[in-house]
Design a protein around this motif. Structure first.
Motif, mmCIF file in Angstrom:
data_model
loop_
_atom_site.group_PDB
_atom_site.id
_atom_site.type_symbol
_atom_site.label_atom_id
_atom_site.label_comp_id
_atom_site.label_asym_id
_atom_site.label_seq_id
_atom_site.Cartn_x
_atom_site.Cartn_y
_atom_site.Cartn_z
ATOM 1 N N ALA A 273 28.569 49.548 48.074
ATOM 2 C CA ALA A 273 29.220 48.488 48.850
ATOM 3 C C ALA A 273 28.291 47.298 49.063
ATOM 4 O O ALA A 273 28.717 46.145 48.998
ATOM 5 C CB ALA A 273 29.684 49.033 50.201
ATOM 6 N N LYS A 274 27.006 47.575 49.300
ATOM 7 C CA LYS A 274 26.100 46.512 49.732
ATOM 8 C C LYS A 274 25.118 46.030 48.664
ATOM 9 O O LYS A 274 24.448 45.022 48.846
ATOM 10 C CB LYS A 274 25.325 46.985 50.964
ATOM 11 N N ALA A 275 25.017 46.744 47.550
ATOM 12 C CA ALA A 275 24.060 46.353 46.515
ATOM 13 C C ALA A 275 24.374 44.982 45.951
ATOM 14 O O ALA A 275 25.538 44.575 45.889
ATOM 15 C CB ALA A 275 24.071 47.391 45.388
ATOM 16 N N THR A 276 23.347 44.269 45.545
ATOM 17 C CA THR A 276 23.576 43.011 44.835
ATOM 18 C C THR A 276 24.163 43.333 43.464
ATOM 19 O O THR A 276 24.132 44.481 43.004
ATOM 20 C CB THR A 276 22.260 42.236 44.650
ATOM 21 N N ASP A 277 24.661 42.320 42.791
ATOM 22 C CA ASP A 277 25.203 42.533 41.448
ATOM 23 C C ASP A 277 24.128 43.087 40.505
ATOM 24 O O ASP A 277 24.401 43.969 39.694
ATOM 25 C CB ASP A 277 25.750 41.216 40.885
ATOM 26 N N GLU A 278 22.912 42.580 40.645
ATOM 27 C CA GLU A 278 21.819 43.033 39.788
ATOM 28 C C GLU A 278 21.447 44.488 40.093
ATOM 29 O O GLU A 278 21.212 45.293 39.182
ATOM 30 C CB GLU A 278 20.592 42.136 39.971
ATOM 31 N N MET A 297 33.234 46.592 34.257
ATOM 32 C CA MET A 297 34.639 46.839 34.546
ATOM 33 C C MET A 297 34.818 47.613 35.860
ATOM 34 O O MET A 297 35.735 47.346 36.628
ATOM 35 C CB MET A 297 35.299 47.599 33.397
ATOM 36 N N PHE A 298 33.937 48.547 36.120
ATOM 37 C CA PHE A 298 33.954 49.277 37.387
ATOM 38 C C PHE A 298 33.729 48.305 38.546
ATOM 39 O O PHE A 298 34.397 48.382 39.580
ATOM 40 C CB PHE A 298 32.869 50.359 37.366
ATOM 41 N N ALA A 299 32.801 47.365 38.365
ATOM 42 C CA ALA A 299 32.516 46.386 39.414
ATOM 43 C C ALA A 299 33.723 45.517 39.718
ATOM 44 O O ALA A 299 34.000 45.191 40.876
ATOM 45 C CB ALA A 299 31.325 45.519 39.002
ATOM 46 N N VAL A 300 34.471 45.155 38.674
ATOM 47 C CA VAL A 300 35.632 44.272 38.875
ATOM 48 C C VAL A 300 36.834 45.040 39.404
ATOM 49 O O VAL A 300 37.402 44.698 40.450
ATOM 50 C CB VAL A 300 36.006 43.557 37.558
ATOM 51 N N ASP A 307 32.623 37.976 41.044
ATOM 52 C CA ASP A 307 31.791 37.077 40.240
ATOM 53 C C ASP A 307 31.115 37.841 39.109
ATOM 54 O O ASP A 307 29.909 37.746 38.895
ATOM 55 C CB ASP A 307 30.743 36.360 41.093
ATOM 56 N N VAL A 308 31.903 38.621 38.373
ATOM 57 C CA VAL A 308 31.412 39.384 37.226
ATOM 58 C C VAL A 308 32.010 38.769 35.957
ATOM 59 O O VAL A 308 33.184 38.416 35.933
ATOM 60 C CB VAL A 308 31.836 40.867 37.338
ATOM 61 N N PHE A 309 31.188 38.657 34.917
ATOM 62 C CA PHE A 309 31.698 38.123 33.654
ATOM 63 C C PHE A 309 31.112 38.940 32.515
ATOM 64 O O PHE A 309 29.899 39.074 32.387
ATOM 65 C CB PHE A 309 31.336 36.644 33.484
ATOM 66 N N SER A 310 31.975 39.496 31.665
ATOM 67 C CA SER A 310 31.559 40.367 30.579
ATOM 68 C C SER A 310 31.630 39.646 29.242
ATOM 69 O O SER A 310 32.705 39.430 28.698
ATOM 70 C CB SER A 310 32.441 41.625 30.536
ATOM 71 N N THR A 311 30.487 39.286 28.712
ATOM 72 C CA THR A 311 30.463 38.618 27.408
ATOM 73 C C THR A 311 30.708 39.604 26.269
ATOM 74 O O THR A 311 31.076 39.195 25.167
ATOM 75 C CB THR A 311 29.107 37.932 27.173
ATOM 76 N N GLY A 312 30.502 40.887 26.530
ATOM 77 C CA GLY A 312 30.657 41.880 25.475
ATOM 78 C C GLY A 312 32.066 42.358 25.257
ATOM 79 O O GLY A 312 32.302 43.208 24.394
ATOM 80 N N ASP A 313 33.013 41.840 26.003
ATOM 81 C CA ASP A 313 34.403 42.250 25.852
ATOM 82 C C ASP A 313 35.095 41.338 24.845
ATOM 83 O O ASP A 313 35.149 40.118 25.021
ATOM 84 C CB ASP A 313 35.113 42.181 27.200
#
Length: 378
Positions: A273-278, A297-300, A307-313
């Motif tokens: 819940a509290k972790a940063t994105d990194e 995908m789990f994050a989204v 504020d997640v963006f997947s370049t590998g999709d």
């Protein structure tokens, strides 16, 4: 459903820049948000369709499943992620509109192994000061997050206005943010669903649940769900026992390793819940069986991080290319390379201006190329 793969909506028009004009969607094309999408019914006069097994896209790491009809080889690059398989408890009362949220923290309510719930921020804004939470001051509430995000996307690029109007995103709506997610259930289910059809994943998951002989739980909507085992219960299993559910040797090892990390406290609802994105990416990629795409995908779709963006999709790549005016059908014909539609550098430059709402921008890149986000959980 398998990773990085999608079924296209034949009835949805392809939205081509720069106009991005499309006719209003029919009832059949409206996106419905659900934890596990039900298979579409075939037309009354047509023969019953036989689901085909979808393949996992290379370099995916893991996948989520759904009983959605599989795509054909011709649709190989119409890819997208899928939702978690955890039962989602939909609120029977109007969703709260004033719970503080932030783009870089988990905005979903997470269920702990013992049935309590955890949010990154407290229920009331007055209790959300940095001195009390140890987190940055929240920038929105459950009632304003989607409004702020869509306004930012449109202000950044007005061409998105028609597609946003046509396809409201329920994922970050007040009701979407009110859904309760069991992160351990979600991650185990994603591992179970790797490289298998939706039907096979569902069968394995059901057999996995029967190993623990747990009572059903009743959701607020009245639906009964078989209770999911706690990390401690799974961690006590051995590999041979887990394999009797239909798991491969490797998947059984992945599930057991994940359970041990939750049971030891290395992973848990409060941390997620509290972790940063990194921090989130670092912690989850360290788990065997979870790749970068899977974590994104789990994050989204589970944690509702916006504020997640997947370049590998590949679906995102193609949507971005189409959005920039490129003829994706010609690009596809050239073939080769992980970033065949658009370079990673160009994708990052394009998405940067939509921060801190890149998850929503990504959601609309799937829509641009008619990717069926109903199976995404959004």
């Amino acid at each position: 459903m398998t990773l990085r793969r999608s079924a296209r909506l034949g009835s949805l028009p392809t939205i081509k820049p720069p106009l991005l004009h499309s006719p209003a969607p029919s009832k059949a094309t409206r996106v419905q948000h659900s934890a596990v999408t039900k298979p579409r019914k075939a037309p009354a006069k047509s023969k019953k369709a036989t689901p085909k097994t979808t393949k996992t896209q290379p370099n995916s790491g893991t996948s989520y499943w759904s009983p959605e009809p599989a795509v054909t080889e011709k649709q190989e690059l119409d890819n997208h992620p899928s939702p978690t398989n955890a039962p989602i408890l939909r609120p029977q009362t109007p969703p709260p509109l004033d719970r503080p949220v932030d783009p870089h923290r988990t905005n979903a309510t997470l269920i702990t192994p013992h049935g309590s719930t955890v949010n990154a921020y407290p229920a009331h804004a007055e209790d959300a000061s940095p001195s009390k939470t140890g987190l940055p001051r929240p920038t929105a509430t459950t009632g304003t997050l989607l409004e702020k995000a869509t306004a930012h996307l449109i202000a950044t690029d007005p061409r998105l206005a028609p597609v946003i109007a046509q396809h409201p995103c329920p994922l970050f709506s007040p009701a979407g943010l009110a859904e309760e997610i069991d992160p351990f259930n979600s991650l185990v289910s994603s591992i179970i669903g790797q490289q298998v059809s939706g039907a096979a994943a569902k069968s394995i998951r059901n057999k996995f649940l029967t190993l623990f002989d747990l009572p059903d739980t009743v959701a607020p909507d009245g639906h009964r769900h078989q209770k999911f085992p706690t990390p401690d219960q799974v961690a006590k299993c051995d590999i041979p026992t887990l394999r009797t559910a239909g798991l491969s040797q490797r998947k059984a090892e992945y599930v057991l390793g994940l359970a041990e990390k939750f049971a030891s406290g290395e992973l848990g609802a409060r941390m997620l819940a509290k972790a940063t994105d990194e921090e989130l990416l670092e912690k989850l990629i360290a788990v065997r069986g979870l790749g970068k795409w899977s974590v994104e995908m789990f994050a989204v779709f589970a944690l509702k991080r916006i504020d997640v963006f997947s370049t590998g999709d590949l679906g995102v790549q193609r949507g971005c290319a189409a959005f920039m005016g490129r003829d994706v059908s010609k690009i596809k014909g050239k073939g080769g390379g992980k970033f065949k539609y658009m370079s990673e550098k160009d994708m990052l430059e394009l998405s940067a201006k939509f921060a801190p709402y890149r998850s929503l921008f990504m959601w609309y890149m799937w829509r641009i190329e008619d990717v069926d986000v109903a199976v995404l959980g959004g």
